[in-house]
Structures are given as C-alpha cells and as structure tokens.
Design a protein around this motif. Sequence first.
Motif, PDB file in Angstrom:
ATOM      1  N   ASN A 119      -8.420  -3.738  -1.975  1.00 24.96           N
ATOM      2  CA  ASN A 119      -8.264  -3.191  -0.622  1.00 24.96           C
ATOM      3  C   ASN A 119      -6.942  -2.453  -0.467  1.00 24.96           C
ATOM      4  O   ASN A 119      -6.854  -1.430   0.233  1.00 24.96           O
ATOM      5  N   THR A 120      -5.895  -2.972  -1.125  1.00 25.97           N
ATOM      6  CA  THR A 120      -4.587  -2.320  -1.056  1.00 25.97           C
ATOM      7  C   THR A 120      -4.646  -0.962  -1.769  1.00 25.97           C
ATOM      8  O   THR A 120      -4.099   0.041  -1.287  1.00 25.97           O
ATOM      9  N   HIS A 148       0.834  -1.210   0.000  1.00 25.86           N
ATOM     10  CA  HIS A 148       0.000   0.000   0.000  1.00 25.86           C
ATOM     11  C   HIS A 148       0.868   1.260   0.000  1.00 25.86           C
ATOM     12  O   HIS A 148       0.484   2.296  -0.547  1.00 25.86           O
ATOM     13  N   GLN A 177      -6.579   1.417   0.430  1.00 22.39           N
ATOM     14  CA  GLN A 177      -5.796   1.861   1.586  1.00 22.39           C
ATOM     15  C   GLN A 177      -4.898   3.047   1.202  1.00 22.39           C
ATOM     16  O   GLN A 177      -4.757   4.004   1.962  1.00 22.39           O
ATOM     17  N   ASN A 230      -7.176   6.163   0.319  1.00 24.72           N
ATOM     18  CA  ASN A 230      -7.737   6.747   1.539  1.00 24.72           C
ATOM     19  C   ASN A 230      -6.726   7.674   2.201  1.00 24.72           C
ATOM     20  O   ASN A 230      -7.076   8.761   2.673  1.00 24.72           O
ATOM     21  N   LYS A 231      -5.474   7.244   2.230  1.00 26.26           N
ATOM     22  CA  LYS A 231      -4.408   8.051   2.839  1.00 26.26           C
ATOM     23  C   LYS A 231      -4.263   9.383   2.106  1.00 26.26           C
ATOM     24  O   LYS A 231      -4.170  10.451   2.722  1.00 26.26           O
TER      25      LYS A 231
END
Length: 242
Positions: A51-52, A14, A55, A58-59
């Motif tokens: 999902n990676t 990620h 992640q 999102n950051k």
Amino acid sequence: MELKIDHKNPLPLHVQVECLLRELIQEPEYQKGKFLPPEVELASKLGISRNTIRQATNKLEIEGLLIRKKGVGTRAADKTLTTNLDQWHGFTQEMTQKGIVFKNFKIEVDWVNAEPKIAAFFGISDNTNILCLSRLRGDDEGPYVFFKSYFHPRVGLTGKEDFTRPLYDMLEKDFYIIPSLSKERIKARLASSVTAKQLKIHTGDPVLVRERYVLDPGDRPIEYNIGFYKADKFTYAIDIRR
C-alpha cells in the motif's frame, strides 16, 4: 542505484518511496522504457507494505511521470513538451525558445476547395480554391505533430515559398501580414487511420487536436490551422490568476 528506506527518518515512508522512484526513473534504462520492479518486489526489498508503494506510484502517475498498464507493468512516462496558452507563437519559434531541435519529415503544398467550415471562417464562397500547407514534424524518435494550414486568398501565397522558414515570420516580412490574434480550441480525440499513419501510431490511439483561428490586427482571418499531436508528447498549460 541502491533502493533503501531509512526507517528512522521522520519523513513518511510513502514520501521516501516517492523520492526514490523520482530518482530511479531518471536512470537511462528506465528512460528507455524499462519497467519498474513489481510492487511486491519493491515492498519486500524496502521492508514496507504494498500500500505504501502504491501510494507513492499513484502520486507519480497523477503527475504524469509514470504510466501503469494493468497486467503489463509500470514504466516512466515519455518526456513531454509543455506549451503555455497565455501566449502563442508559431511552432518553429515555440520550439526554438525552448531549445528543442525538431525536424520536418514532410512539407506538402496543395490547392484545395474550401470546406464549408473554413469558408465560413474566411468569409468566402464554398469551394473557393485556397492554399493548404501540410507539415509533419518531430525529432530523432519520429514524428509527433501533423499540421494542416489553410490560408485566406487575400494573403497572397503562391505555394512556391520556402515553408521551412518560420511561417508567421515569413508572412510578416514577405507579405506584410501580421498575425495578431489566435483563437484556439483544444480537444482530445482518438486517432483516425489517416492521422495514425502520419504519426506512426495505432488507429484509436489518443491524440490532442488543436484548432487555431488566426486573425490580423483588423480582425480579418488569415489562417485556419489544425494540429494533431501525439498525446504522450505534449502538455498544454495555462496559468489562471484570481
């Protein structure tokens, strides 16, 4: 730019994706508003899970670098202007210090009756005639801030001054009025139809509202200023040391 993950690299996947996206959104086409590839496409291309990808995005979204709209897509956020709250200057001086070129879209002067809130701050009677200065400012992309300044009659402005000059510099040099203290309030608000028209945004779009109460060294009121900023163009920052 080639998007590629090194699966032998000990750096978490990620984090690698985050680094790739940071570089990607600096590309000219993404700076101009092009949407990033969908998560499914990115995951397939890089050989990792959605999902990676999420992640990492999102950051970047939390950092204000990405804007994600459900059902539309993800794009690079517009670059914002950051101003610190541990010191204050007039807008012209603030932008000059940052090397930012701006333009005046509109400068208007009018004499108006003081509203109760402003009259109370100035310590004058309601409906006293005071000078109101309106300024619409921005860059080549359009206006991004609309100011309204009201001045205490004691200042002595006539309305015929050259208001393209830095305001506080003019007050000090021409009127011997020294702005010494600024008490500020900042809040988020939805743009009214009047504000939206000035900033060329939609009614209900978010704006930052900055109220400034300016006093001289003797704590006498000089100016009440209210500014409406396009929320995607400005960030206010303050450093707090324990």
